[in-house]
Design a protein around this motif. Structure first.
Motif, mmCIF file in Angstrom:
data_model
loop_
_atom_site.group_PDB
_atom_site.id
_atom_site.type_symbol
_atom_site.label_atom_id
_atom_site.label_comp_id
_atom_site.label_asym_id
_atom_site.label_seq_id
_atom_site.Cartn_x
_atom_site.Cartn_y
_atom_site.Cartn_z
ATOM 1 N N PRO A 1 -9.662 75.819 -61.447
ATOM 2 C CA PRO A 1 -9.426 74.779 -60.419
ATOM 3 C C PRO A 1 -10.153 74.062 -59.652
ATOM 4 N N GLU A 2 -11.225 75.115 -58.991
ATOM 5 C CA GLU A 2 -12.009 74.405 -58.241
ATOM 6 C C GLU A 2 -13.128 73.350 -58.996
ATOM 7 N N LEU A 3 -13.300 73.907 -60.114
ATOM 8 C CA LEU A 3 -14.091 72.948 -61.047
ATOM 9 C C LEU A 3 -13.403 71.599 -61.262
ATOM 10 N N LYS A 4 -12.145 71.780 -61.308
ATOM 11 C CA LYS A 4 -11.333 70.611 -61.620
ATOM 12 C C LYS A 4 -11.394 69.659 -60.573
ATOM 13 N N ALA A 5 -11.013 70.177 -59.446
ATOM 14 C CA ALA A 5 -11.209 69.469 -58.218
ATOM 15 C C ALA A 5 -12.436 68.773 -58.131
ATOM 16 N N ALA A 6 -13.606 69.538 -58.211
ATOM 17 C CA ALA A 6 -14.865 68.898 -58.153
ATOM 18 C C ALA A 6 -15.139 67.814 -59.094
ATOM 19 N N ARG A 7 -14.585 68.098 -60.435
ATOM 20 C CA ARG A 7 -14.730 66.839 -61.373
ATOM 21 C C ARG A 7 -14.004 65.936 -61.039
ATOM 22 N N ALA A 8 -12.839 66.030 -60.479
ATOM 23 C CA ALA A 8 -11.961 64.819 -60.086
ATOM 24 C C ALA A 8 -12.750 64.140 -59.150
ATOM 25 N N LYS A 9 -13.154 64.577 -57.910
ATOM 26 C CA LYS A 9 -13.922 63.796 -57.010
ATOM 27 C C LYS A 9 -14.939 63.081 -57.554
ATOM 28 N N LEU A 10 -15.811 63.802 -58.374
ATOM 29 C CA LEU A 10 -16.952 62.999 -58.898
ATOM 30 C C LEU A 10 -16.582 61.971 -59.921
ATOM 31 N N PHE A 11 -15.541 62.157 -60.526
ATOM 32 C CA PHE A 11 -14.952 61.037 -61.588
ATOM 33 C C PHE A 11 -14.557 59.837 -60.702
ATOM 34 N N LYS A 12 -14.039 60.116 -59.552
ATOM 35 C CA LYS A 12 -13.502 58.994 -58.633
ATOM 36 C C LYS A 12 -14.598 58.344 -58.031
ATOM 37 N N GLN A 13 -15.649 59.057 -57.610
ATOM 38 C CA GLN A 13 -16.832 58.179 -57.257
ATOM 39 C C GLN A 13 -17.467 57.391 -58.430
ATOM 40 N N LEU A 14 -17.664 57.992 -59.474
ATOM 41 C CA LEU A 14 -18.334 57.296 -60.509
ATOM 42 C C LEU A 14 -17.594 56.056 -60.818
ATOM 43 N N SER A 15 -16.293 56.074 -61.161
ATOM 44 C CA SER A 15 -15.597 55.117 -61.726
ATOM 45 C C SER A 15 -15.424 53.804 -60.614
ATOM 46 N N THR A 16 -15.369 54.243 -59.485
ATOM 47 C CA THR A 16 -15.602 53.220 -58.455
ATOM 48 C C THR A 16 -16.923 52.516 -58.511
ATOM 49 N N THR A 17 -18.146 53.199 -58.914
ATOM 50 C CA THR A 17 -19.484 52.731 -59.129
ATOM 51 C C THR A 17 -19.186 51.816 -60.382
ATOM 52 N N VAL A 18 -18.682 52.206 -61.545
ATOM 53 C CA VAL A 18 -18.615 51.497 -62.706
ATOM 54 C C VAL A 18 -17.718 50.334 -62.400
ATOM 55 N N GLU A 19 -16.687 50.284 -61.765
ATOM 56 C CA GLU A 19 -15.790 49.065 -61.812
ATOM 57 C C GLU A 19 -16.369 47.996 -60.656
ATOM 58 N N ARG A 20 -16.477 48.255 -59.489
ATOM 59 C CA ARG A 20 -16.938 47.434 -58.742
ATOM 60 C C ARG A 20 -18.449 47.241 -58.562
ATOM 61 N N PRO A 21 -18.803 45.988 -58.592
ATOM 62 C CA PRO A 21 -20.251 45.718 -58.401
ATOM 63 C C PRO A 21 -20.781 46.140 -57.068
ATOM 64 N N GLY A 22 -21.993 46.643 -57.130
ATOM 65 C CA GLY A 22 -22.469 47.002 -55.670
ATOM 66 C C GLY A 22 -21.832 48.196 -54.900
ATOM 67 N N ALA A 23 -21.181 48.962 -55.844
ATOM 68 C CA ALA A 23 -20.728 50.211 -55.173
ATOM 69 C C ALA A 23 -21.557 51.361 -55.643
ATOM 70 N N ASN A 24 -22.913 51.360 -55.360
ATOM 71 C CA ASN A 24 -23.848 52.309 -55.875
ATOM 72 C C ASN A 24 -23.541 53.744 -54.945
ATOM 73 N N THR A 25 -23.718 54.804 -55.582
ATOM 74 C CA THR A 25 -23.670 56.017 -55.122
ATOM 75 C C THR A 25 -24.487 57.020 -55.309
ATOM 76 N N SER A 26 -24.936 58.069 -54.681
ATOM 77 C CA SER A 26 -25.755 59.054 -54.973
ATOM 78 C C SER A 26 -25.068 60.344 -54.591
ATOM 79 N N TYR A 27 -24.889 61.614 -55.287
ATOM 80 C CA TYR A 27 -24.066 62.497 -55.357
ATOM 81 C C TYR A 27 -24.852 63.769 -55.601
ATOM 82 N N LEU A 28 -24.553 64.852 -54.792
ATOM 83 C CA LEU A 28 -25.221 65.896 -54.892
ATOM 84 C C LEU A 28 -24.240 67.033 -55.141
ATOM 85 N N ILE A 29 -24.346 67.928 -56.096
ATOM 86 C CA ILE A 29 -23.488 69.082 -56.423
ATOM 87 C C ILE A 29 -24.270 70.366 -56.028
ATOM 88 N N ILE A 30 -24.026 71.246 -55.321
ATOM 89 C CA ILE A 30 -24.827 72.340 -54.678
ATOM 90 C C ILE A 30 -23.728 73.560 -55.188
#
Lengths: 443, 859
Positions: A23-52
């Motif tokens: 479940p924790e990995l699922k939650a992390a994956r969901a968050k990351l997916f949301k961030q990245l799909s915003t980047t793909v869909e909207r121009p100019g929505a760059n993001t840099s993300y860190l997983i520790i």
């Protein structure tokens, strides 16, 4: 047979395609997916993300799974991929030149541009920027996945990071940088220029909690069960999946085996020692699967027990237990000297110590050249260690160069226990400082 | 005929497009496949080759028809293609005027759909007047065309000009043009899809004012007929009119959309004998592309193609305008189209058109015009390894270097994704987009004095011309204060002034030290910018030295002032500091015409250099102080108000965010990211109106709680949550969101990691704390820690740890950097030191629940 293949493929896949996420990995994956799909869909929505997260907790799994999902969602046209992925690893691509060339190569491969290996560092840098601009015009985006992120943030010029993050800042570029790291302070080691350009978004993947051992979703036994489970559904099964009856039998026997109290106790001990990370569990599962492959039928309890036992990391003990008697004597001599306060010993001292046992009337009396041989063998096995690295090259004075023992007394004691025929003198010699001579004649 | 045409093209000086297109035009037009072509472009080449007959026919027909019409005033004859962008919504503006109303008074933001007239002034064909060598204009039938204009082009052989000039849009509901309420005229709204008009009042429900953004009429919303093609529009109207059967023809726009006319952009004009030809680049309709017309294509959308053809100017019908989507409201009239993508028919790919492309071309053309001045530099596109010297190896292969990269399917879009076009964004989304970190063209607030200083420096240097001596400027400031952005802004403004002729010509070179493989490659960059040639660092250094030591009237001295921007200057420092020395010394030579602007982070960089460099560099300094709280607040507010969503953020939230960031670093990027993250949190909340609200709803936050569990439990509804509910519904970002964002982004994670460590690791940490405290040193040897662990476990009836496990645990802690551990090969002799503060460790351990006896230990 097919079960073996399926399970091995799942456990050994570097991208972790078949593994179930807790479940924790699922939650992390969901968050990351949301961030990245915003980047793909909207121009100019760059993001840099860190997983520790600590080693083996599943950071790469999360990143790969998210990337696979993006691929499935957006790259509907095989000729014209909308999302491209560039994967870098800090261990492999640590030099700037290598890293940029790798970026260029992967970009060219993803978007069907021809790659030239002879391009210089400056060319590759320019190419990176140009390519990002062109991709923006075509409404495409790139995701950079950087494994071992902290190795890119070395103290000197952090060119790769700077250029990647700087390129993201240009207008309307659609790209994302995902970094995976084990160090919790990875943001502090970034240079101030790089840190300023980094958007401080991060996620933490935590280890398996000891308190949640029996938790049905994320506890250790359930994870093991998930790793060893075979798919059971009737319809929709691929032709190379094992048949359902076998799968059911397998799964039920796995479940039964994981109910065993001793096995659970062993697993709990492993977790307390910190050897229960998901990666370690995968290793255990793999070992169990390999053992089960030797006989037909579903997985039995002994396989799991043996796998868990093998995960105990007693390699020093095993190595010591397989030595010859003379090597053991020399090793024990080194340990005694250390105990007496000598930080470093050399061969002459060891020989002097060993020679003291000559008067104890035992059978293992060897000459000095033989002892020298034994000493060399211990050096090769890395149980003894030159303190000065240059001594290895100076062959003339090796008898007087300082060495240090790399095993500890409890380990050697256990090794001696484990060994079949061990002279009692040796055990006593290890355990006590002063050894009485006379008592051995009777034993 | 083709040869003649080709010759004529090469002779023309009015060409402003790159030279490669010339050779491709015929080939391309011949082999391009058309998916849904309604026209046959292949025949256009022949049409162009028979100008006389064609022109005569067209002219004759035009003249015949036009004779029936009355003369009107010329309205949309000359409209330059590009206008300055104005900010605002995308409401399409149409001039509401009768025929007699004066032209320039366009009422802002109304959507009255009265057709504007394209008048045709009847004159026999006049002699074409070439006004200026750069942009010849050709008046044809009363309209003057310039290079860069767009126009309708007749390509049909059986063209009959219906001559519809006067078209009054009527409201579809009440079938009347004007509608008055009291004394005010009710505005006519134009539907974006079918281009029909509706009175604001006639709609159901009636609208009070012109809505922002796109608007679709009820018929289109219900899935009405296709876009404003002639077939769809006309019969219905005719049918409904009933008795009032006025024969309605089609306007140019309708004819174009129906496929009877073509739209093209004039790329070149020239005379050949008695006839005048023009080369035009076609636009295509969405129906002609591979993917066809999609829902998100508006009615007035066209795509620029790569295909060009040469035609006689007689085929020009009437001027039209093609603009970018954001400029739609600036252009009144009916013959206005919108284009923001380019379509390559060969590969069926789309590419977005970019304003910044013109900027790149302009840099090269600087050198082009320099060649006209008789300069000795050979300005050449550096990507071609031409004449002499070894060939440079560029990345991406030949097609990348030559610029023909558009032809790969891998890089263009197979279709414009609908998500790009989704215009209805919530205010939160718009706010998020506005706050993105991007260096877009914009005016930086709160940096007026610095900008003035830099501008003054550059102007002095440029105006000095030959006497430009020793001009070095040093710009310093911590990261994120806008140094590079300000300098680029200044250069943009000055370049605009140079284009207008205010300033003498100058050149701008940008060098970023972190993009260079080594400091010596700075010479390579500078050399390439000056001469266009590539050389190795040593050769470039020699050549530059020779160039600059030639004296004021040397043969190789540059003729223009060069302004060099050196970014991240502190990375150019080498042992002998030779690169920096040269860069600062060359401007002092006579005739060098060089000015250097250096940017770095530390204020005292010149003092740390050698004296000879320091004296040259440290003369003039511009210091960019970190932003203060008010400045940060102003920056955020300006960004939000530029995007039109100023009310999305609560004022306290902005103040709070600005205050927090100003206290730490004063970094503009950080505050933008913080606000963006807060907007994301608010958006997430808005989309989940359930009880599982994360603790973002809580407002004031104390210090970070120690052993916070990774998964936040849902808070019970309280007073704070009630206020949070309201904000969640309205979508306003409040202080609570900003607070949650701060916690998520900037809080140290070591407390979580400490509480998550396994049992052995925790005991190891406890023993380490005890050992360091006992010995008084900051680090400890693992052996000592191990003995302490043994003692601890023996006293607490815990199983004694095995030394191998302890070593692995220490190594794992070292990998997480909670402790600094030596290499694992040292085993029990490795040294350990705590990397987090001892108090934090003690707090975490005492609060730990898994080890029962830990809280009583005397740590």
């Amino acid at each position: 047979m097919q079960a073996q293949r399926l399970l091995r493929q799942r456990l050994l896949d570097p991208q972790g395609a078949g593994m179930a996420l807790r479940p924790e990995l699922k939650a992390a994956r969901a968050k990351l997916f949301k961030q990245l799909s915003t980047t793909v869909e909207r121009p100019g929505a760059n993001t840099s993300y860190l997983i520790i997260g600590a080693r083996g907790t599943g950071k790469s799994l999360v990143a790969e799974r998210t990337v696979a999902e993006l691929d499935a969602k957006y790259n509907t046209n095989p000729d014209s991929p909308v999302v491209g992925v560039v994967r870098l690893n800090g261990l492999v691509h640590s030099a700037d030149r290598v890293a940029l060339r790798e970026i260029a190569r992967q970009l060219c491969a993803a978007f069907r541009v021809s790659f030239s290996r002879a391009a210089s560092l400056g060319n590759n840098l320019d190419f990176l920027r140009d390519m990002l601009k062109e991709l923006r015009k075509g409404h495409k985006s790139v995701v950079f996945v950087l494994d071992e992120f902290d190795l890119f943030a070395k103290p000197v010029k952090q060119t790769v990071l700077y250029n990647l993050l700087d390129a993201l800042q240009a207008s309307n570029i659609q790209a994302a940088v995902v970094g995976l790291s084990a160090r919790f302070d990875v943001m502090e080691i970034m240079e101030k220029r790089v840190k300023s350009r980094f958007s401080h978004r991060r996620d933490i993947v935590l280890e398996l909690d000891a308190a949640g051992f029996d938790h049905p979703g994320s506890g250790v036994p359930s994870l093991l069960a998930a790793m060893l489970a075979l798919p059971e559904e009737e319809q929709g099964a691929s032709p190379d999946a094992p048949c359902t009856t076998f799968a059911k039998a397998w799964n039920s026997s796995v479940r039964a085996a994981l109910q065993d109290a001793t096995l659970l106790a062993e697993l709990r001990l492993l977790c307390d020692k910190g050897l229960g990370t998901p990666a370690d569990l995968a290793q255990i599962a793999l070992a169990a699967v390999m053992r089960a492959g030797r006989e037909p039928g579903p997985l039995q309890l002994p396989c799991l027990t043996a796998a868990v036992a093998a995960a105990q990391h007693r390699s020093q003990v095993d190595a010591t237990a397989s030595l010859g008697i003379l090597e053991l004597f020399v090793l024990v001599a080194a340990l005694r000297l250390h105990r007496r306060g000598y930080e470093r010993v050399n061969f002459e001292l060891l020989w002097a110590e060993y020679a003291k046992t000559a008067g104890m009337h035992h059978a293992d009396v060897y000459s000095k050249p033989a002892a020298a041989r034994a000493f060399q063998r211990l050096l090769d096995a890395s149980l003894l260690f030159f303190t000065d690295a240059r001594s290895e090259r100076r062959s003339g004075l090796w008898e007087f160069s300082g060495v240090v023992a790399r095993v500890e007394e409890p380990e050697v004691a256990q090794a001696l226990q484990q060994r079949g025929q061990c002279p009692p003198l040796l055990k006593n010699w290890l355990a006590k400082d002063i050894v009485h001579v006379g008592s051995y004649a009777n034993e | 005929m083709d040869n003649q045409q080709a010759n004529a093209e090469e002779a023309s000086t009015s060409d402003s497009t790159p030279s490669k297109k010339r050779r491709e035009k015929v080939a391309l037009s011949a082999r391009r496949p058309r998916a849904k072509a309604t026209l046959n472009f292949g025949s256009d080449a022949e049409k162009g080759s028979e100008p006389a007959s064609q022109g005569a026919q067209a002219g004759a027909s035009v003249n015949d028809v036009a004779a029936e019409m009355n003369a009107r005033t010329d309205e949309a004859a000359e409209q330059p293609l590009q206008q300055t962008a104005t900010k605002g919504t995308r409401v399409r503006q149409r001039a509401q005027g009768k025929r007699t109303s004066p032209k320039p008074q366009l009422q802002p933001r109304t959507r009255a759909a009265t057709q504007q007239l394209e008048s045709q002034q009847l004159r026999p064909r006049p002699a074409p007047a070439i006004t200026a060598p750069a942009t010849p204009a050709k008046p044809v039938d009363g309209h003057t065309y310039r290079v860069g204009d767009c126009a309708f082009v007749i390509t049909d052989e059986n063209w009959e000009d219906d001559g519809i000039d006067e078209e009054e849009q009527v409201c579809e509901v009440c079938l009347k043009t004007d509608k008055k309420r009291g004394r005010r005229l009710i505005d006519l709204l134009e539907c974006d899809r079918c281009l029909c008009g509706y009175h604001l009042d006639c709609l159901d429900p009636p609208l009070a004012s012109v809505p922002d953004g796109d608007w679709r009429c009820p018929r289109c919303k219900a899935g009405g007929a296709a876009v404003a093609t002639a077939e769809a529009g006309v019969p219905q109207r005719v049918g409904r009119r009933g008795a009032q059967q006025r024969p309605r023809g089609q306007t140019d726009r309708q004819k174009f959309l129906a496929g009877k006319l073509e739209l093209g952009r004039i790329e070149a004009l020239w005379r050949q004998g008695k006839e005048t030809f023009f080369r035009c680049r076609w636009y295509c309709r969405p129906e002609d592309t591979m993917e066809g017309r999609q829902d998100h294509h508006t009615a007035r959308e066209v795509f620029l193609q790569e295909v060009t053809d040469v035609n006689d100017v007689q085929t020009l019908l009437r001027p039209a305008t093609v603009c970018a989507p954001s400029q739609l409201q600036d252009h009144p009239g009916d013959s206005v189209f919108v284009c923001d993508h380019m379509y390559h028919a060969g590969c069926a790919v789309f590419k977005a058109l970019d304003d910044s492309d013109d900027g790149d071309v302009a840099d090269i053309s600087d050198d082009d015009s320099e060649a006209d001045e008789g300069d000795t530099f050979k300005p050449v596109r550096a990507s071609r390894g031409h004449g002499g010297g070894r060939r440079r190896c560029l990345q991406g292969g030949e097609e990348w270097a030559s610029g023909r990269r558009k032809e790969t399917l891998g890089l263009g879009a197979a279709g414009i994704p609908a998500s790009i076009r989704a215009r209805d964004r919530t205010p939160l989304e718009t706010a998020r987009a506005a706050l993105a970190l991007r260096s877009g063209p914009g005016v930086m607030p709160c940096r007026e004095t610095e900008r003035a200083d830099i501008a003054r420096f550059v102007e002095e240097a440029v105006a000095a011309g030959e006497d430009c001596l020793g001009q070095c400027l040093y710009v310093a400031g911590v990261p994120g204060t806008g140094k590079t952005a300000t300098v680029q802004e200044v250069m943009r403004q000055l370049r605009a002034r140079m284009d207008e002729g205010d300033l003498p010509a100058f050149r701008f070179v940008e060098i970023n030290a972190l993009r260079l493989p080594s400091p010596q490659h700075a010479y390579v960059q500078l050399y390439r910018a000056l001469t266009g040639k590539h050389a190795s660092p040593a050769t470039a250094a020699e050549q530059l030295e020779a160039m600059y030591s030639g004296g004021a009237h040397g043969s190789s001295a540059p003729k223009r002032v060069t302004v060099v921007l050196v970014d991240e200057m502190d990375l150019l420092i080498t042992k002998k500091q030779q690169v920096l020395y040269n860069l600062c010394e060359w401007p002092t030579r006579a005739g060098a015409r060089l000015a250097v602007i250096g940017i770095a982070n530390t204020l005292d960089l010149p003092e740390r250099l050698m004296p000879r460099v320091a004296s040259r560099l440290g003369g003039r300094r511009v210091v960019f102080q970190p932003y203060k709280r008010d400045q940060l607040k102003k920056i955020i507010e300006q960004r939000l108000s530029d995007a039109g969503v100023a009310s999305v953020f609560h004022e306290n939230a902005i103040k709070y965010a600005a205050g927090k960031v100003a206290a730490v670093s004063g970094d503009a990027r950080r505050v933008l990211e913080l606000c963006r993250k807060a907007a994301e949190i608010a958006e997430e909340e808005q989309q989940q109106p359930s009880a599982d609200v994360p603790c973002a709803a809580s407002t004031a936050a104390g210090p970070a709680d120690g052993a916070a569990a990774p998964s936040t439990p849902p808070k019970s509804p309280g007073a704070a949550a009630a206020a949070g509910d309201e904000h969640r519904r309205t979508g306003v970002v409040v202080m609570g969101h900003v607070d949650a964002a701060i916690r998520e982004m900037f809080r140290a994670v070591h407390m979580q990691l400490l509480s998550n460590a396994c049992r052995l690791e925790k005991i190891l940490l406890a023993a380490l704390v005890m050992e360091t405290r006992a010995t008084g040193r900051s680090d400890a040897v693992l052996r000592g820690v191990f003995t302490r662990m043994d003692q601890l476990c023996a006293a607490r009836q815990e199983a004694l740890p095995y030394c191998g496990d302890v070593i692995s645990a220490a190594v794992r802690l070292g990998a997480k950097r909670l402790v600094l551990a030596g290499p694992g090969a040292h085993r029990l002799s490795m040294r350990l030191a705590l990397n987090v503060s001892t108090d934090d460790v003690v707090t975490a351990l005492k609060a730990d629940t898994s080890i029962e006896w830990m809280s009583q230990t005397n740590l």
